[in-house]
Design a protein around this motif. Structure first.
Motif, PDB file in Angstrom:
ATOM      1  N   ALA A 183      36.159  50.742 -33.931  1.00  0.00           N
ATOM      2  CA  ALA A 183      35.556  50.298 -32.668  1.00  0.00           C
ATOM      3  C   ALA A 183      34.124  49.820 -32.889  1.00  0.00           C
ATOM      4  N   ARG A 184      33.389  50.512 -33.771  1.00  0.00           N
ATOM      5  CA  ARG A 184      32.013  50.105 -34.070  1.00  0.00           C
ATOM      6  C   ARG A 184      31.989  48.738 -34.759  1.00  0.00           C
ATOM      7  N   ILE A 185      32.923  48.532 -35.677  1.00  0.00           N
ATOM      8  CA  ILE A 185      32.983  47.234 -36.363  1.00  0.00           C
ATOM      9  C   ILE A 185      33.271  46.118 -35.361  1.00  0.00           C
ATOM     10  N   ASP A 186      34.270  46.336 -34.503  1.00  0.00           N
ATOM     11  CA  ASP A 186      34.628  45.313 -33.521  1.00  0.00           C
ATOM     12  C   ASP A 186      33.453  45.002 -32.601  1.00  0.00           C
ATOM     13  N   SER A 187      32.729  46.053 -32.204  1.00  0.00           N
ATOM     14  CA  SER A 187      31.580  45.852 -31.319  1.00  0.00           C
ATOM     15  C   SER A 187      30.455  45.106 -32.025  1.00  0.00           C
ATOM     16  N   ALA A 188      30.178  45.496 -33.274  1.00  0.00           N
ATOM     17  CA  ALA A 188      29.082  44.872 -34.025  1.00  0.00           C
ATOM     18  C   ALA A 188      29.376  43.414 -34.341  1.00  0.00           C
ATOM     19  N   MET A 189      30.648  43.069 -34.475  1.00  0.00           N
ATOM     20  CA  MET A 189      31.005  41.686 -34.774  1.00  0.00           C
ATOM     21  C   MET A 189      30.759  40.755 -33.584  1.00  0.00           C
ATOM     22  N   GLN A 190      30.472  41.343 -32.426  1.00  0.00           N
ATOM     23  CA  GLN A 190      30.151  40.534 -31.251  1.00  0.00           C
ATOM     24  C   GLN A 190      28.653  40.274 -31.131  1.00  0.00           C
ATOM     25  N   THR A 191      27.868  40.820 -32.060  1.00  0.00           N
ATOM     26  CA  THR A 191      26.415  40.664 -32.013  1.00  0.00           C
ATOM     27  C   THR A 191      25.962  39.571 -32.975  1.00  0.00           C
ATOM     28  N   ASP A 192      24.655  39.302 -32.960  1.00  0.00           N
ATOM     29  CA  ASP A 192      24.101  38.302 -33.870  1.00  0.00           C
ATOM     30  C   ASP A 192      24.050  38.801 -35.312  1.00  0.00           C
ATOM     31  N   LYS A 193      23.949  40.126 -35.487  1.00  0.00           N
ATOM     32  CA  LYS A 193      23.880  40.700 -36.830  1.00  0.00           C
ATOM     33  C   LYS A 193      25.249  41.273 -37.197  1.00  0.00           C
ATOM     34  N   LYS A 194      26.092  40.422 -37.655  1.00  0.00           N
ATOM     35  CA  LYS A 194      27.463  40.831 -37.963  1.00  0.00           C
ATOM     36  C   LYS A 194      27.511  41.563 -39.313  1.00  0.00           C
ATOM     37  N   PRO A 195      28.088  42.751 -39.329  1.00  0.00           N
ATOM     38  CA  PRO A 195      28.092  43.575 -40.556  1.00  0.00           C
ATOM     39  C   PRO A 195      29.221  43.198 -41.511  1.00  0.00           C
ATOM     40  N   TYR A 196      29.216  41.948 -41.986  1.00  0.00           N
ATOM     41  CA  TYR A 196      30.317  41.480 -42.817  1.00  0.00           C
ATOM     42  C   TYR A 196      30.548  42.389 -44.024  1.00  0.00           C
ATOM     43  N   TYR A 197      29.483  42.681 -44.748  1.00  0.00           N
ATOM     44  CA  TYR A 197      29.601  43.415 -46.014  1.00  0.00           C
ATOM     45  C   TYR A 197      30.204  44.797 -45.791  1.00  0.00           C
ATOM     46  N   ASP A 198      29.613  45.571 -44.878  1.00  0.00           N
ATOM     47  CA  ASP A 198      30.117  46.928 -44.625  1.00  0.00           C
ATOM     48  C   ASP A 198      31.547  46.899 -44.091  1.00  0.00           C
ATOM     49  N   ALA A 199      31.841  45.936 -43.231  1.00  0.00           N
ATOM     50  CA  ALA A 199      33.180  45.861 -42.643  1.00  0.00           C
ATOM     51  C   ALA A 199      34.228  45.527 -43.698  1.00  0.00           C
ATOM     52  N   ILE A 200      33.917  44.580 -44.590  1.00  0.00           N
ATOM     53  CA  ILE A 200      34.862  44.215 -45.654  1.00  0.00           C
ATOM     54  C   ILE A 200      35.162  45.437 -46.530  1.00  0.00           C
ATOM     55  N   ILE A 201      34.113  46.148 -46.916  1.00  0.00           N
ATOM     56  CA  ILE A 201      34.301  47.323 -47.782  1.00  0.00           C
ATOM     57  C   ILE A 201      35.154  48.382 -47.086  1.00  0.00           C
ATOM     58  N   TYR A 202      34.895  48.630 -45.799  1.00  0.00           N
ATOM     59  CA  TYR A 202      35.677  49.643 -45.079  1.00  0.00           C
ATOM     60  C   TYR A 202      37.137  49.216 -45.004  1.00  0.00           C
ATOM     61  N   TYR A 203      37.385  47.953 -44.669  1.00  0.00           N
ATOM     62  CA  TYR A 203      38.766  47.467 -44.590  1.00  0.00           C
ATOM     63  C   TYR A 203      39.460  47.575 -45.948  1.00  0.00           C
ATOM     64  N   LEU A 214      39.245  38.418 -44.280  1.00  0.00           N
ATOM     65  CA  LEU A 214      39.030  37.217 -45.088  1.00  0.00           C
ATOM     66  C   LEU A 214      37.962  36.287 -44.508  1.00  0.00           C
ATOM     67  N   PRO A 215      37.970  35.994 -43.208  1.00  0.00           N
ATOM     68  CA  PRO A 215      36.888  35.154 -42.661  1.00  0.00           C
ATOM     69  C   PRO A 215      35.510  35.795 -42.833  1.00  0.00           C
ATOM     70  N   LEU A 220      30.312  35.775 -45.523  1.00  0.00           N
ATOM     71  CA  LEU A 220      29.293  36.510 -46.285  1.00  0.00           C
ATOM     72  C   LEU A 220      28.572  35.596 -47.271  1.00  0.00           C
ATOM     73  N   GLN A 221      29.233  34.535 -47.703  1.00  0.00           N
ATOM     74  CA  GLN A 221      28.625  33.605 -48.654  1.00  0.00           C
ATOM     75  C   GLN A 221      27.426  32.869 -48.064  1.00  0.00           C
ATOM     76  N   TRP A 234      33.629  40.462 -53.636  1.00  0.00           N
ATOM     77  CA  TRP A 234      34.351  40.878 -52.440  1.00  0.00           C
ATOM     78  C   TRP A 234      35.227  39.768 -51.880  1.00  0.00           C
ATOM     79  N   LEU A 235      34.841  38.534 -52.103  1.00  0.00           N
ATOM     80  CA  LEU A 235      35.727  37.434 -51.727  1.00  0.00           C
ATOM     81  C   LEU A 235      36.987  37.468 -52.586  1.00  0.00           C
ATOM     82  N   ALA A 236      36.815  37.665 -53.892  1.00  0.00           N
ATOM     83  CA  ALA A 236      37.965  37.723 -54.788  1.00  0.00           C
ATOM     84  C   ALA A 236      38.871  38.900 -54.460  1.00  0.00           C
ATOM     85  N   ARG A 237      38.281  40.047 -54.201  1.00  0.00           N
ATOM     86  CA  ARG A 237      39.090  41.225 -53.855  1.00  0.00           C
ATOM     87  C   ARG A 237      39.881  40.991 -52.571  1.00  0.00           C
ATOM     88  N   THR A 238      39.225  40.387 -51.589  1.00  0.00           N
ATOM     89  CA  THR A 238      39.895  40.138 -50.318  1.00  0.00           C
ATOM     90  C   THR A 238      41.020  39.130 -50.485  1.00  0.00           C
TER      91      THR A 238
END
Length: 280
Positions: A183-203, A214-215, A220-221, A234-238
């Motif tokens: 829920a925190r990830i989904d909420s944070a992705m609606q903000t200007d500071k999207k936590p791409y790195y932390d979210a990818i690692i958690y997923y 993947l998006p 993140l690039q 992390w792109l390769a892993r995803t």
């Protein structure tokens, strides 16, 4: 019996009053505080550590079937900043005294709502928050100093170990944080500071839907401040997790090149691992 209890409490009071003065001698039983990150919170464990000193401990110095402070001096305390589960039993955030009843085979572990006690002299079963049992184990190696420690620590599970003399036991802890994290990830992705790195690692670590991640790995690039060798890893892993091996090979090769430029042997190794898996 009452006279002995009053005497012990008086002695404890004298010891507490003297603790306000500068310490002149080392404590016979040293105090240790452990702070362990766990889930979205922390666990703080404080206890005093007696030594065996040639004595027989369990069944003698600490009698079987009698309440023990699980340490020396003041009762052992544990603080959870978030709700946890101990051996399948829900424990709400708070501070508790840890008492135990040693036995030859099976111990009773007690969480007391009264955490501020000297020893177990004033222990009352009416203050119990929780009781459960765990199996005691005999170990060959002698542990001189009472040791409580966290092992096998993962984001949602850990073990609390007790070792002393030739006895060991393990208390299993878990915490259910996945719904809140998602829920925190989904909420944070609606903000200007999207936590791409932390979210990818958690997923990735929790086997979530990587097609959703993947998006984020692509985006993140474009985020400044992230080394290319990390972004490409992390792109390769995803991409590998979603089944696009060709894309994963390309990203991993670019990650290796970036890591070589940065002279990072660690990220050369990590990207090479993905490259090897992608080529299988």
């Amino acid at each position: 019996m009452k006279k002995n209890l009053l005497l012990l409490l008086t002695i404890a009071g004298v010891l507490f009053s003297h603790s306000s003065f500068a310490q002149l001698t080392p404590a016979p039983s040293s105090t240790q505080t452990i702070i362990q990150d766990f889930g979205l919170g922390k666990i703080t464990l404080t206890y005093s550590r007696p030594n065996v000193k040639g004595r027989k401990i369990f069944g003698y110095t600490e009698p079987y079937n009698a309440v023990w402070r699980t340490g020396a001096n003041a009762a052992t305390t544990i603080t959870f900043t978030d709700d946890v589960t101990l051996e399948g039993h829900k424990v709400i955030a708070g501070t508790y005294g840890i008492f135990s009843i040693p036995a030859e085979d099976e111990w009773t572990i007690i969480l007391s709502k009264n955490a501020k006690q000297w020893g177990a002299y004033d222990y009352k079963a009416a203050d119990d928050y929780l009781r459960f049992t765990v199996k005691g184990m005999k170990i060959q190696e002698k542990v001189e100093t009472l040791t409580l420690q966290f092992t096998n620590v993962f984001p949602t599970s850990a073990d609390l170990n007790l070792l002393w003399e030739h006895t060991a036991l393990v208390i299993h802890l878990t915490t259910d944080i996945d719904a809140r994290v998602m829920a925190r990830i989904d909420s944070a992705m609606q903000t200007d500071k999207k936590p791409y790195y932390d979210a990818i690692i958690y997923y990735w670590n929790n086997n979530k839907d990587m097609t959703k991640a993947l998006p984020w790995a692509m985006a993140l690039q474009t985020v400044p401040g992230f080394p290319p060798m990390v972004v490409k890893l992390w792109l390769a892993r995803t991409e590998l997790r979603v089944g696009d091996k060709a894309a994963a090979v390309k990203a991993a090769q670019e990650g290796i090149a970036a890591a070589q430029t940065a002279k990072s042997t660690e990220y050369v190794r990590l990207n090479t691992e993905v490259l090897t898996d992608a080529k299988k």
